[in-house]
Every structure is written in C-alpha cells, then in structure tokens.
Design a protein around this motif. Structure first.
Motif, PDB file in Angstrom:
ATOM      1  N   TRP A   1      -9.196   9.681 -11.937  1.00 23.90           N
ATOM      2  CA  TRP A   1      -9.011   8.236 -11.819  1.00 23.90           C
ATOM      3  C   TRP A   1      -7.916   7.913 -10.812  1.00 23.90           C
ATOM      4  O   TRP A   1      -8.060   6.996  -9.993  1.00 23.90           O
ATOM      5  CB  TRP A   1      -8.696   7.660 -13.189  1.00 23.90           C
ATOM      6  CG  TRP A   1      -8.559   6.170 -13.256  1.00 23.90           C
ATOM      7  CD1 TRP A   1      -7.504   5.461 -13.739  1.00 23.90           C
ATOM      8  CD2 TRP A   1      -9.519   5.182 -12.842  1.00 23.90           C
ATOM      9  NE1 TRP A   1      -7.746   4.106 -13.656  1.00 23.90           N
ATOM     10  CE2 TRP A   1      -8.969   3.906 -13.113  1.00 23.90           C
ATOM     11  CE3 TRP A   1     -10.795   5.267 -12.272  1.00 23.90           C
ATOM     12  CZ2 TRP A   1      -9.640   2.733 -12.835  1.00 23.90           C
ATOM     13  CZ3 TRP A   1     -11.465   4.085 -11.989  1.00 23.90           C
ATOM     14  CH2 TRP A   1     -10.893   2.835 -12.265  1.00 23.90           C
ATOM     15  N   ALA A   2      -6.810   8.665 -10.842  1.00 23.61           N
ATOM     16  CA  ALA A   2      -5.735   8.450  -9.868  1.00 23.61           C
ATOM     17  C   ALA A   2      -6.210   8.795  -8.463  1.00 23.61           C
ATOM     18  O   ALA A   2      -5.896   8.095  -7.492  1.00 23.61           O
ATOM     19  CB  ALA A   2      -4.511   9.281 -10.242  1.00 23.61           C
ATOM     20  N   ILE A   3      -6.981   9.848  -8.338  1.00 19.87           N
ATOM     21  CA  ILE A   3      -7.493  10.265  -7.025  1.00 19.87           C
ATOM     22  C   ILE A   3      -8.435   9.195  -6.463  1.00 19.87           C
ATOM     23  O   ILE A   3      -8.358   8.846  -5.277  1.00 19.87           O
ATOM     24  CB  ILE A   3      -8.203  11.628  -7.135  1.00 19.87           C
ATOM     25  CG1 ILE A   3      -7.190  12.727  -7.522  1.00 19.87           C
ATOM     26  CG2 ILE A   3      -8.903  11.991  -5.824  1.00 19.87           C
ATOM     27  CD1 ILE A   3      -7.833  14.023  -7.980  1.00 19.87           C
TER      28      ILE A   3
ATOM     29  N   TYR B   1       0.808  -1.208   0.000  1.00 24.12           N
ATOM     30  CA  TYR B   1       0.000   0.000   0.000  1.00 24.12           C
ATOM     31  C   TYR B   1       0.847   1.266   0.000  1.00 24.12           C
ATOM     32  O   TYR B   1       0.522   2.251  -0.658  1.00 24.12           O
ATOM     33  CB  TYR B   1      -0.948   0.002   1.201  1.00 24.12           C
ATOM     34  CG  TYR B   1      -1.984  -1.084   1.176  1.00 24.12           C
ATOM     35  CD1 TYR B   1      -2.621  -1.435  -0.008  1.00 24.12           C
ATOM     36  CD2 TYR B   1      -2.336  -1.758   2.335  1.00 24.12           C
ATOM     37  CE1 TYR B   1      -3.588  -2.428  -0.040  1.00 24.12           C
ATOM     38  CE2 TYR B   1      -3.308  -2.756   2.326  1.00 24.12           C
ATOM     39  CZ  TYR B   1      -3.931  -3.080   1.130  1.00 24.12           C
ATOM     40  OH  TYR B   1      -4.890  -4.074   1.100  1.00 24.12           O
ATOM     41  N   GLU B   2       1.938   1.257   0.780  1.00 24.48           N
ATOM     42  CA  GLU B   2       2.779   2.449   0.847  1.00 24.48           C
ATOM     43  C   GLU B   2       3.380   2.768  -0.518  1.00 24.48           C
ATOM     44  O   GLU B   2       3.441   3.938  -0.927  1.00 24.48           O
ATOM     45  CB  GLU B   2       3.873   2.259   1.900  1.00 24.48           C
ATOM     46  CG  GLU B   2       3.354   2.130   3.324  1.00 24.48           C
ATOM     47  CD  GLU B   2       2.563   3.341   3.789  1.00 24.48           C
ATOM     48  OE1 GLU B   2       2.820   4.455   3.275  1.00 24.48           O
ATOM     49  OE2 GLU B   2       1.679   3.185   4.654  1.00 24.48           O
ATOM     50  N   ALA B   3       3.838   1.738  -1.226  1.00 22.26           N
ATOM     51  CA  ALA B   3       4.405   1.958  -2.561  1.00 22.26           C
ATOM     52  C   ALA B   3       3.325   2.467  -3.523  1.00 22.26           C
ATOM     53  O   ALA B   3       3.581   3.348  -4.360  1.00 22.26           O
ATOM     54  CB  ALA B   3       5.025   0.667  -3.088  1.00 22.26           C
ATOM     55  N   ALA B   4       2.131   1.907  -3.404  1.00 22.37           N
ATOM     56  CA  ALA B   4       1.028   2.359  -4.254  1.00 22.37           C
ATOM     57  C   ALA B   4       0.705   3.823  -3.984  1.00 22.37           C
ATOM     58  O   ALA B   4       0.511   4.620  -4.915  1.00 22.37           O
ATOM     59  CB  ALA B   4      -0.206   1.492  -4.009  1.00 22.37           C
ATOM     60  N   LEU B   5       0.656   4.193  -2.713  1.00 23.30           N
ATOM     61  CA  LEU B   5       0.368   5.581  -2.355  1.00 23.30           C
ATOM     62  C   LEU B   5       1.421   6.533  -2.917  1.00 23.30           C
ATOM     63  O   LEU B   5       1.092   7.623  -3.406  1.00 23.30           O
ATOM     64  CB  LEU B   5       0.287   5.743  -0.831  1.00 23.30           C
ATOM     65  CG  LEU B   5      -0.997   5.269  -0.155  1.00 23.30           C
ATOM     66  CD1 LEU B   5      -0.896   5.482   1.346  1.00 23.30           C
ATOM     67  CD2 LEU B   5      -2.215   6.008  -0.703  1.00 23.30           C
ATOM     68  N   ALA B   6       2.679   6.124  -2.850  1.00 26.20           N
ATOM     69  CA  ALA B   6       3.758   6.982  -3.359  1.00 26.20           C
ATOM     70  C   ALA B   6       3.566   7.247  -4.851  1.00 26.20           C
ATOM     71  O   ALA B   6       3.715   8.398  -5.310  1.00 26.20           O
ATOM     72  CB  ALA B   6       5.109   6.327  -3.096  1.00 26.20           C
ATOM     73  N   ASP B   7       3.231   6.207  -5.598  1.00 22.62           N
ATOM     74  CA  ASP B   7       3.025   6.388  -7.041  1.00 22.62           C
ATOM     75  C   ASP B   7       1.775   7.228  -7.325  1.00 22.62           C
ATOM     76  O   ASP B   7       1.778   8.085  -8.213  1.00 22.62           O
ATOM     77  CB  ASP B   7       2.909   5.034  -7.735  1.00 22.62           C
ATOM     78  CG  ASP B   7       4.269   4.405  -8.018  1.00 22.62           C
ATOM     79  OD1 ASP B   7       5.292   5.097  -7.849  1.00 22.62           O
ATOM     80  OD2 ASP B   7       4.297   3.225  -8.406  1.00 22.62           O
ATOM     81  N   LEU B   8       0.713   6.975  -6.589  1.00 21.93           N
ATOM     82  CA  LEU B   8      -0.514   7.741  -6.803  1.00 21.93           C
ATOM     83  C   LEU B   8      -0.325   9.200  -6.413  1.00 21.93           C
ATOM     84  O   LEU B   8      -0.818  10.107  -7.100  1.00 21.93           O
ATOM     85  CB  LEU B   8      -1.666   7.105  -6.019  1.00 21.93           C
ATOM     86  CG  LEU B   8      -2.140   5.762  -6.570  1.00 21.93           C
ATOM     87  CD1 LEU B   8      -3.003   5.029  -5.546  1.00 21.93           C
ATOM     88  CD2 LEU B   8      -2.923   5.956  -7.871  1.00 21.93           C
ATOM     89  N   ASP B   9       0.401   9.442  -5.317  1.00 21.97           N
ATOM     90  CA  ASP B   9       0.707  10.824  -4.924  1.00 21.97           C
ATOM     91  C   ASP B   9       1.456  11.535  -6.045  1.00 21.97           C
ATOM     92  O   ASP B   9       1.166  12.695  -6.376  1.00 21.97           O
ATOM     93  CB  ASP B   9       1.552  10.851  -3.647  1.00 21.97           C
ATOM     94  CG  ASP B   9       0.758  10.515  -2.399  1.00 21.97           C
ATOM     95  OD1 ASP B   9      -0.488  10.544  -2.458  1.00 21.97           O
ATOM     96  OD2 ASP B   9       1.382  10.218  -1.365  1.00 21.97           O
ATOM     97  N   ARG B  10       2.422  10.851  -6.629  1.00 24.53           N
ATOM     98  CA  ARG B  10       3.220  11.440  -7.702  1.00 24.53           C
ATOM     99  C   ARG B  10       2.345  11.718  -8.926  1.00 24.53           C
ATOM    100  O   ARG B  10       2.468  12.780  -9.563  1.00 24.53           O
ATOM    101  CB  ARG B  10       4.365  10.482  -8.067  1.00 24.53           C
ATOM    102  CG  ARG B  10       5.252  10.980  -9.207  1.00 24.53           C
ATOM    103  CD  ARG B  10       5.930  12.272  -8.863  1.00 24.53           C
ATOM    104  NE  ARG B  10       6.814  12.712  -9.928  1.00 24.53           N
ATOM    105  CZ  ARG B  10       7.073  13.981 -10.209  1.00 24.53           C
ATOM    106  NH1 ARG B  10       6.507  14.947  -9.498  1.00 24.53           N
ATOM    107  NH2 ARG B  10       7.905  14.300 -11.177  1.00 24.53           N
ATOM    108  N   ALA B  11       1.479  10.785  -9.266  1.00 23.80           N
ATOM    109  CA  ALA B  11       0.589  10.983 -10.416  1.00 23.80           C
ATOM    110  C   ALA B  11      -0.309  12.196 -10.207  1.00 23.80           C
ATOM    111  O   ALA B  11      -0.540  12.991 -11.132  1.00 23.80           O
ATOM    112  CB  ALA B  11      -0.254   9.736 -10.644  1.00 23.80           C
TER     113      ALA B  11
END
Length: 213
Positions: free
Chosen positions: A20-22, A1-11
């Motif tokens: 869609w990212a939000i 989840y943490e890695a996913a959040l980092a990528d989504l935050d960046r997007a």
C-alpha cells in the motif's frame, strides 16, 4: 510531494513488502510527472499483491473488500499508461481493476481510453455505468463533494453538458482541496481530448473559484 515522498520512503524502509505504501509512492510520483518511477512502484506493488491468484482476490474483495487496494494499484498504473499514450496497456489494467472492484471512477477511467481510441459505444457504456453508480451516491450523500464533482465530470464526458455544468456550479463553494482535485481531473481529461470546449470552460470556471477563494 517531497514531504510525502520522504514519509513513504521511510515507511517502505521499515517494511519493504508494504504494498500500500509502495502504491501510494507510485501515485505521488505520477502526480509529480515522474511516470517511469511511478510505473516501477506500481509494478512492485502489484507483484506483491499478486501473490494470490486473481480469482482469490475477487472473492476476498467481494467478501471483505480487501481487494480494493490491489485494484487501486492496477488502476493507477493504468492512468499512468494512459498519460504516456500507451492505451492498450491502460485498457488491460482498467479491465483488471474493474474485475476486482467495479467502481464508478475506474469505469470512467476506461471510458476515456475508449474515447481516445474512438470506440464510442464502449465509452458510452462505461460512462453510463459510472453515472449510475455516482448518481446513487449523490442521492444518498448530496454533501459528498468528491462524488458530486466526479458525477459532473462523468456527465461532461458523456456529453450531458447542461447537467455537468449544473453540478460544477453546485459544487462551487466546496472546500478548495476538492476544487483543485476536480481541476486536475479536468486537466487529465483534456490531456486526451484537448479540444473539448466544455471541459475547458469548466476548468476555467473552477480556476476562477479557487482564485477568488
């Protein structure tokens, strides 16, 4: 989840209007149990999607299928509300999502709220619709593990325990990711109906399959 959040935050940093990212970040927060953060992101995504009137989205979805992401954000906010025990808000969201995109999972999601509120006739209607839609997929795509496990859950919720157990056992050799997701779906079901013996038994059976794997 943490890695996913980092990528989504960046997007989202790259495009703060990327609904869609939000919405996917909201879903990640929900899976982490951070419901307030999930609601904030779902609200934000829904507001971005809602720049067009709902009737326009319904037409766009029927013609191009583009309203499904909007429905996703609304339905998953509904799941968040359901987990928080806010059943009225959850029902309102599921109603909107189904209006945009009537799929089996959203019908199932709404049925669980109806069961929690003891609206059994409404729950039965939604479950039968979910079963009908998933059964059609099952006949056309018997190797679709996600659909087979969903159909098992719908039958379980509808009290069709023998059929549900058959489908769960039929899916016992599915890839572990599908089994884990099915376990999580049963956990969410049990969050609303904690005394459901068949759901407990099927959850424990799937857990044993994952442990053996």
């Amino acid at each position: 989840y943490e890695a996913a959040l980092a990528d989504l935050d960046r997007a989202i940093e790259l495009d703060e209007k990327e609904a869609w990212a939000i919405a996917n970040r909201g879903e990640t927060y929900r899976l982490m149990g951070n419901y307030e953060a999930a609601l904030a992101d779902f609200d934000r995504a829904i507001n971005l999607y809602g720049k067009y009137p709902r009737v326009i989205w319904i037409i766009i979805n029927r013609v191009f299928g583009m309203g499904r992401r909007y429905a996703y954000a609304i339905a998953h906010r509904g799941v968040t509300y359901r987990l928080m025990g806010n059943y009225e808000a959850a029902l309102a969201d599921f109603d909107r999502a189904i209006e945009l995109d009537e799929n089996d999972w959203y019908c199932y999601d709404r049925s669980i709220v109806y069961l929690a509120k003891s609206r059994l006739n409404a729950a039965e209607k939604d479950l039968q619709r979910a079963i009908t839609l998933a059964k059609q997929k099952y006949q056309n795509e018997p190797g679709n593990w996600n659909n087979t496990l969903n159909l098992a859950l719908y039958r379980l919720a509808a009290g069709q325990t023998a059929d549900a157990e058959r489908l769960y056992r039929e899916s016992a050799d599915a890839p572990a990711g599908f089994i884990r997701e099915a376990i999580l779906d049963l956990e969410y079901f049990l969050a609303v109906l904690p005394e459901h013996e068949q759901a407990i038994a099927m959850r424990n059976y799937l857990l044993s399959r994952v442990q053996k794997g």
